[in-house]
Design a protein around this motif. Structure first.
Motif, PDB file in Angstrom:
ATOM      1  N   UNK A   1       0.840  -1.201   0.000  1.00 43.25           N
ATOM      2  CA  UNK A   1       0.000   0.000   0.000  1.00 43.25           C
ATOM      3  C   UNK A   1       0.873   1.248   0.000  1.00 43.25           C
ATOM      4  N   UNK A   2       1.908   1.258   0.843  1.00 39.67           N
ATOM      5  CA  UNK A   2       2.802   2.420   0.926  1.00 39.67           C
ATOM      6  C   UNK A   2       3.544   2.636  -0.393  1.00 39.67           C
ATOM      7  N   UNK A   3       3.972   1.565  -1.028  1.00 36.72           N
ATOM      8  CA  UNK A   3       4.668   1.675  -2.320  1.00 36.72           C
ATOM      9  C   UNK A   3       3.700   2.169  -3.388  1.00 36.72           C
ATOM     10  N   UNK A   4       2.530   1.563  -3.459  1.00 41.25           N
ATOM     11  CA  UNK A   4       1.547   1.948  -4.484  1.00 41.25           C
ATOM     12  C   UNK A   4       1.125   3.404  -4.363  1.00 41.25           C
ATOM     13  N   UNK A   5       1.055   3.902  -3.138  1.00 41.60           N
ATOM     14  CA  UNK A   5       0.606   5.274  -2.914  1.00 41.60           C
ATOM     15  C   UNK A   5       1.767   6.253  -2.731  1.00 41.60           C
ATOM     16  N   UNK A   6       2.966   5.746  -2.918  1.00 39.00           N
ATOM     17  CA  UNK A   6       4.185   6.570  -2.812  1.00 39.00           C
ATOM     18  C   UNK A   6       4.207   7.393  -1.524  1.00 39.00           C
ATOM     19  N   UNK A   7       3.970   6.717  -0.417  1.00 40.20           N
ATOM     20  CA  UNK A   7       3.976   7.377   0.887  1.00 40.20           C
ATOM     21  C   UNK A   7       5.412   7.855   1.155  1.00 40.20           C
ATOM     22  N   UNK A   8       5.602   9.163   1.326  1.00 41.00           N
ATOM     23  CA  UNK A   8       6.958   9.721   1.376  1.00 41.00           C
ATOM     24  C   UNK A   8       7.663   9.629   2.716  1.00 41.00           C
ATOM     25  N   UNK A   9       6.980   9.177   3.755  1.00 43.14           N
ATOM     26  CA  UNK A   9       7.638   9.137   5.058  1.00 43.14           C
ATOM     27  C   UNK A   9       7.031   8.057   5.921  1.00 43.14           C
ATOM     28  N   UNK A  10       7.719   7.750   6.991  1.00 39.44           N
ATOM     29  CA  UNK A  10       7.218   6.776   7.945  1.00 39.44           C
ATOM     30  C   UNK A  10       7.641   5.357   7.630  1.00 39.44           C
TER      31      UNK A  10
ATOM     32  N   UNK B   1       6.404   1.703   7.060  1.00 35.70           N
ATOM     33  CA  UNK B   1       5.215   0.964   6.618  1.00 35.70           C
ATOM     34  C   UNK B   1       5.676  -0.420   6.197  1.00 35.70           C
ATOM     35  N   UNK B   2       5.052  -1.452   6.726  1.00 34.70           N
ATOM     36  CA  UNK B   2       5.424  -2.814   6.361  1.00 34.70           C
ATOM     37  C   UNK B   2       6.841  -3.169   6.780  1.00 34.70           C
ATOM     38  N   UNK B   3       7.378  -2.448   7.733  1.00 36.64           N
ATOM     39  CA  UNK B   3       8.720  -2.744   8.223  1.00 36.64           C
ATOM     40  C   UNK B   3       9.835  -2.059   7.468  1.00 36.64           C
ATOM     41  N   UNK B   4       9.508  -1.133   6.576  1.00 35.50           N
ATOM     42  CA  UNK B   4      10.513  -0.454   5.762  1.00 35.50           C
ATOM     43  C   UNK B   4      10.379   1.057   5.884  1.00 35.50           C
ATOM     44  N   UNK B   5      11.509   1.741   5.929  1.00 33.30           N
ATOM     45  CA  UNK B   5      11.509   3.201   5.888  1.00 33.30           C
ATOM     46  C   UNK B   5      11.177   3.636   4.469  1.00 33.30           C
ATOM     47  N   UNK B   6      10.907   4.911   4.279  1.00 31.97           N
ATOM     48  CA  UNK B   6      10.597   5.432   2.941  1.00 31.97           C
ATOM     49  C   UNK B   6      11.762   5.168   1.987  1.00 31.97           C
ATOM     50  N   UNK B   7      12.984   5.410   2.448  1.00 32.17           N
ATOM     51  CA  UNK B   7      14.150   5.161   1.594  1.00 32.17           C
ATOM     52  C   UNK B   7      14.264   3.685   1.230  1.00 32.17           C
ATOM     53  N   UNK B   8      14.069   2.809   2.208  1.00 36.22           N
ATOM     54  CA  UNK B   8      14.136   1.369   1.941  1.00 36.22           C
ATOM     55  C   UNK B   8      13.053   0.938   0.968  1.00 36.22           C
ATOM     56  N   UNK B   9      11.858   1.503   1.096  1.00 38.34           N
ATOM     57  CA  UNK B   9      10.763   1.164   0.166  1.00 38.34           C
ATOM     58  C   UNK B   9      11.110   1.585  -1.252  1.00 38.34           C
ATOM     59  N   UNK B  10      11.630   2.812  -1.400  1.00 35.53           N
ATOM     60  CA  UNK B  10      12.005   3.291  -2.740  1.00 35.53           C
ATOM     61  C   UNK B  10      13.078   2.405  -3.359  1.00 35.53           C
TER      62      UNK B  10
END
Length: 93
Positions: A63-72, A74-83
């Motif tokens: 959900x965080x990846x699909x919605x490009x959540x820029x902070x926090x 989510x799912x155990x990953x920081x925004x940088x780790x998700x990107x």
């Protein structure tokens, strides 16, 4: 349990997984650590520990990846780790 009301049915369905998330019982501050000091690192670790045992972790991450959540966290990953992970997955296609 939090009720999701006042939103269109499709959005309510898309967010329904959040009711099962363990983070709803945790201090929300740990999921949004500020800076890079001992306290923020400890908060990040605590948040990731909550995510690690959460049954909706994968859905939360997606959900965080699909919605490009820029902070926090989510799912155990920081925004940088998700990107970084999303970029690696995209490049593998």
């Amino acid at each position: 349990m939090t009720r999701i009301t006042g939103l269109p049915r499709q959005i309510r369905r898309d967010l329904n997984w959040q009711r099962q998330a363990l983070c709803v019982e945790a201090d929300p501050e740990i999921f949004f650590p500020v800076g890079s000091n001992d306290t923020s690192e400890a908060d990040e670790r605590r948040a990731k520990d909550v995510c690690e045992v959460c049954e909706v972790r994968a859905r939360c991450f997606q959900w965080a990846v699909n919605h490009r959540i820029p902070e926090g966290i989510w799912g155990g990953f920081t925004a940088r780790e998700r990107r970084e992970l999303a970029d690696r997955l995209k490049n593998r296609r």
